[in-house]
Scaffold this motif. Structure first.
Motif, PDB file in Angstrom:
ATOM      1  N   LEU A 250       0.752  78.068  33.550  1.00  0.00           N
ATOM      2  CA  LEU A 250      -0.176  77.651  34.595  1.00  0.00           C
ATOM      3  C   LEU A 250       0.499  77.462  35.947  1.00  0.00           C
ATOM      4  O   LEU A 250      -0.179  77.355  36.962  1.00  0.00           O
ATOM      5  N   TYR A 251       1.819  77.433  35.948  1.00  0.00           N
ATOM      6  CA  TYR A 251       2.550  77.113  37.166  1.00  0.00           C
ATOM      7  C   TYR A 251       3.162  78.342  37.814  1.00  0.00           C
ATOM      8  O   TYR A 251       4.093  78.243  38.619  1.00  0.00           O
ATOM      9  N   ALA A 252       2.649  79.528  37.472  1.00  0.00           N
ATOM     10  CA  ALA A 252       3.252  80.771  37.957  1.00  0.00           C
ATOM     11  C   ALA A 252       3.294  80.841  39.479  1.00  0.00           C
ATOM     12  O   ALA A 252       4.292  81.269  40.071  1.00  0.00           O
ATOM     13  N   HIS A 253       2.225  80.414  40.128  1.00  0.00           N
ATOM     14  CA  HIS A 253       2.183  80.495  41.589  1.00  0.00           C
ATOM     15  C   HIS A 253       3.280  79.643  42.213  1.00  0.00           C
ATOM     16  O   HIS A 253       3.952  80.065  43.162  1.00  0.00           O
ATOM     17  N   ASP A 254       3.484  78.443  41.667  1.00  0.00           N
ATOM     18  CA  ASP A 254       4.545  77.566  42.169  1.00  0.00           C
ATOM     19  C   ASP A 254       5.915  78.179  41.905  1.00  0.00           C
ATOM     20  O   ASP A 254       6.814  78.104  42.755  1.00  0.00           O
ATOM     21  N   ALA A 255       6.081  78.792  40.738  1.00  0.00           N
ATOM     22  CA  ALA A 255       7.362  79.412  40.410  1.00  0.00           C
ATOM     23  C   ALA A 255       7.646  80.595  41.326  1.00  0.00           C
ATOM     24  O   ALA A 255       8.793  80.805  41.747  1.00  0.00           O
ATOM     25  N   LEU A 256       6.625  81.380  41.646  1.00  0.00           N
ATOM     26  CA  LEU A 256       6.806  82.505  42.562  1.00  0.00           C
ATOM     27  C   LEU A 256       7.287  82.029  43.927  1.00  0.00           C
ATOM     28  O   LEU A 256       8.163  82.645  44.548  1.00  0.00           O
ATOM     29  N   ARG A 257       6.728  80.921  44.399  1.00  0.00           N
ATOM     30  CA  ARG A 257       7.152  80.384  45.694  1.00  0.00           C
ATOM     31  C   ARG A 257       8.627  79.979  45.649  1.00  0.00           C
ATOM     32  O   ARG A 257       9.384  80.247  46.588  1.00  0.00           O
ATOM     33  N   VAL A 258       9.024  79.327  44.555  1.00  0.00           N
ATOM     34  CA  VAL A 258      10.421  78.916  44.431  1.00  0.00           C
ATOM     35  C   VAL A 258      11.345  80.135  44.453  1.00  0.00           C
ATOM     36  O   VAL A 258      12.362  80.147  45.162  1.00  0.00           O
ATOM     37  N   LEU A 259      10.994  81.159  43.699  1.00  0.00           N
ATOM     38  CA  LEU A 259      11.841  82.359  43.644  1.00  0.00           C
ATOM     39  C   LEU A 259      11.967  82.997  45.021  1.00  0.00           C
ATOM     40  O   LEU A 259      13.045  83.457  45.414  1.00  0.00           O
ATOM     41  N   GLY A 260      10.863  83.019  45.770  1.00  0.00           N
ATOM     42  CA  GLY A 260      10.924  83.563  47.122  1.00  0.00           C
ATOM     43  C   GLY A 260      11.810  82.742  48.031  1.00  0.00           C
ATOM     44  O   GLY A 260      12.575  83.284  48.839  1.00  0.00           O
ATOM     45  N   ARG A 261      11.731  81.425  47.907  1.00  0.00           N
ATOM     46  CA  ARG A 261      12.552  80.557  48.749  1.00  0.00           C
ATOM     47  C   ARG A 261      14.026  80.631  48.369  1.00  0.00           C
ATOM     48  O   ARG A 261      14.901  80.472  49.220  1.00  0.00           O
ATOM     49  N   ILE A 262      14.316  80.850  47.112  1.00  0.00           N
ATOM     50  CA  ILE A 262      15.708  80.990  46.695  1.00  0.00           C
ATOM     51  C   ILE A 262      16.321  82.227  47.334  1.00  0.00           C
ATOM     52  O   ILE A 262      17.475  82.224  47.745  1.00  0.00           O
ATOM     53  N   GLY A 263      15.547  83.303  47.418  1.00  0.00           N
ATOM     54  CA  GLY A 263      16.032  84.494  48.105  1.00  0.00           C
ATOM     55  C   GLY A 263      16.862  85.417  47.238  1.00  0.00           C
ATOM     56  O   GLY A 263      16.559  85.614  46.061  1.00  0.00           O
ATOM     57  N   PRO A 264      17.936  86.019  47.784  1.00  0.00           N
ATOM     58  CA  PRO A 264      18.681  87.066  47.075  1.00  0.00           C
ATOM     59  C   PRO A 264      19.159  86.688  45.680  1.00  0.00           C
ATOM     60  O   PRO A 264      19.254  87.558  44.809  1.00  0.00           O
ATOM     61  N   ALA A 265      19.472  85.420  45.461  1.00  0.00           N
ATOM     62  CA  ALA A 265      19.928  85.032  44.120  1.00  0.00           C
ATOM     63  C   ALA A 265      18.845  85.240  43.067  1.00  0.00           C
ATOM     64  O   ALA A 265      19.145  85.333  41.869  1.00  0.00           O
ATOM     65  N   ALA A 266      17.588  85.336  43.497  1.00  0.00           N
ATOM     66  CA  ALA A 266      16.478  85.548  42.555  1.00  0.00           C
ATOM     67  C   ALA A 266      16.241  87.018  42.250  1.00  0.00           C
ATOM     68  O   ALA A 266      15.270  87.357  41.570  1.00  0.00           O
ATOM     69  N   ALA A 267      17.124  87.902  42.722  1.00  0.00           N
ATOM     70  CA  ALA A 267      16.953  89.337  42.464  1.00  0.00           C
ATOM     71  C   ALA A 267      16.976  89.657  40.978  1.00  0.00           C
ATOM     72  O   ALA A 267      16.447  90.699  40.551  1.00  0.00           O
ATOM     73  N   VAL A 268      17.540  88.762  40.166  1.00  0.00           N
ATOM     74  CA  VAL A 268      17.546  88.988  38.715  1.00  0.00           C
ATOM     75  C   VAL A 268      16.135  89.024  38.149  1.00  0.00           C
ATOM     76  O   VAL A 268      15.907  89.551  37.060  1.00  0.00           O
ATOM     77  N   ALA A 269      15.182  88.459  38.889  1.00  0.00           N
ATOM     78  CA  ALA A 269      13.788  88.444  38.440  1.00  0.00           C
ATOM     79  C   ALA A 269      12.943  89.486  39.168  1.00  0.00           C
ATOM     80  O   ALA A 269      11.711  89.431  39.130  1.00  0.00           O
ATOM     81  N   ALA A 270      13.584  90.451  39.829  1.00  0.00           N
ATOM     82  CA  ALA A 270      12.860  91.416  40.665  1.00  0.00           C
ATOM     83  C   ALA A 270      11.790  92.174  39.900  1.00  0.00           C
ATOM     84  O   ALA A 270      10.670  92.382  40.396  1.00  0.00           O
ATOM     85  N   ASP A 271      12.095  92.604  38.673  1.00  0.00           N
ATOM     86  CA  ASP A 271      11.100  93.360  37.906  1.00  0.00           C
ATOM     87  C   ASP A 271       9.895  92.495  37.569  1.00  0.00           C
ATOM     88  O   ASP A 271       8.747  92.977  37.625  1.00  0.00           O
TER      89      ASP A 271
END
Length: 384
Positions: free
Chosen positions: A160-181
């Motif tokens: 249920l928290y996918a939208h919040d998680a997406l925001r976090v991944l975007g704010r983290i930036g390049p380090a979140a490239a592991v989740a790019a797919d």
């Protein structure tokens, strides 16, 4: 003897109460018998206003008797590391602060100190709605410093928290490239749990993580062109000149019947083209000096965007000064976040004036300046 209740009313109602008011409120909140609920809730929002009482707050917090959450928030709001042990205990006991506006206060603390505790809370199963959304909000505030929490954040894409998680991944930036797919799957709707409000956030996060703007431009540009403008405009604004192909569409939306869309379009147009001339009048039209904090109106957002434009928006400075000089705080349906909401607006106004190069009015000097406290002091006394 001055009444605690009157002092609480003064600090909650006025932007520049006499420092004596805060002294009375802090004393009540630190009462070893638990103090009063109103005083504790006010102190929790005090932040820099109660920094002169930090030692007293820390001693009271160390006793672990009553008002633990509120005293911890007060210390955290001034970036005082003595808040950390109590915050860790609260998280362990499932009593972590849940209002998002409260959690933003915690961003003043170093991420490295509190992040391990937040990661442990996110690993709990099943997660609690308010605690999880609050912690994800905090991680988003910390941005790249939250990168060590990626193993805990990514699983939240499945719930249920996918939208919040997406925001976090975007704010983290390049380090979140592991989740790019995974981000691409949400952006294109291929993810099993993708909902209608996920693609734009996911596409933006994909760009932030990978540096490739193609997906964000396609998804957010299509949203703007389709009529769901307000959902795509903030992301096009972040893309800036990369979104030049959408400039004409964005400019047309500055005449939208929706105030939020007009403000978002004006900001996006300026970010995309660098031309402030069409944007400033649209933004200025939404800056209401009588705004009470109603979230349905984008007054604060308009002020923030004028501040980002800076010197070309200096014509708005007299109005911003007038708003900043007001003695009473914004109203809010919940008194336990009213100070936080108003102080956030004050910071927005002050930052906007600073970026315009015009400065804030003298009436908004710190409370330690006698001239700044004479009016509120008279009102404080009148409440007795």
């Amino acid at each position: 003897m001055r009444s605690t209740g009157s002092a609480v009313k003064a600090v909650v109602r006025y932007r520049r109460p006499d420092p004596q008011c805060w002294k009375v409120v802090v004393r009540a909140a630190c009462n070893p018998l638990g103090g009063t609920w109103d005083a504790a809730k006010a102190v929790a929002q005090g932040g820099p206003a109660v920094s002169g009482h930090a030692d007293r707050l820390a001693r009271a917090l160390a006793t672990r008797l009553g008002n633990v959450e509120e005293l911890a928030l007060a210390l955290a709001g001034m970036g005082d590391l003595r808040a950390l042990p109590a915050l860790r205990r609260l998280a362990k006991d499932g009593r972590f602060p849940t209002y998002r506006i409260q959690v933003r206060v915690l961003a003043a603390l170093p991420a490295a100190e509190l992040l391990p505790t937040m990661r442990a809370v996110l690993r709990r199963d099943p997660p609690k709605y308010h605690a999880s959304t609050s912690i994800l909000e905090l991680l988003a505030q910390w941005g790249p410093a939250s990168a060590p929490a990626l193993p805990e954040v990514v699983p939240y894409l499945e719930g249920l928290y996918a939208h919040d998680a997406l925001r976090v991944l975007g704010r983290i930036g390049p380090a979140a490239a592991v989740a790019a797919d995974r981000l691409a799957d949400f952006a294109t709707g291929r993810a099993p749990r993708a909902a209608r409000h996920h693609p734009r956030m996911a596409a933006w996060a994909h760009w932030r993580a990978t540096g490739d703007p193609a997906l964000a431009l396609a998804v957010c540009g299509a949203a703007v062109a389709s009529g769901s403008a307000s959902h795509g405009l903030p992301f096009l604004a972040e893309l800036g000149p990369l979104a030049a192909a959408h400039a004409d569409t964005v400019r047309g939306l500055m005449e939208s019947p929706g105030a939020w869309t007009r403000v978002a379009a004006a900001h996006a147009y300026w970010r995309i083209t660098g031309d402030p001339e069409p944007a400033v009048p649209v933004l200025l039209a939404e800056v209401d000096p009588d705004w009470t904090g109603n979230p349905a109106l984008p007054a604060r957002e308009a002020v923030r965007r004028l501040g980002e434009i800076g010197a070309p928006a200096a014509a708005s400075a007299p109005l911003l000064r007038r708003i900043l000089a007001a003695e009473e705080r914004l109203s809010h349906p919940y008194e336990d976040v009213r100070i936080l909401a108003d102080e956030s607006y004050v910071r927005t106004l002050t930052a906007a004036l600073a970026r315009m190069g015009v400065g804030a009015p003298g009436a908004c000097a710190p409370p330690s300046v006698p001239a700044a406290r004479q009016g509120p002091l008279r009102r404080w006394r009148g409440l007795h």
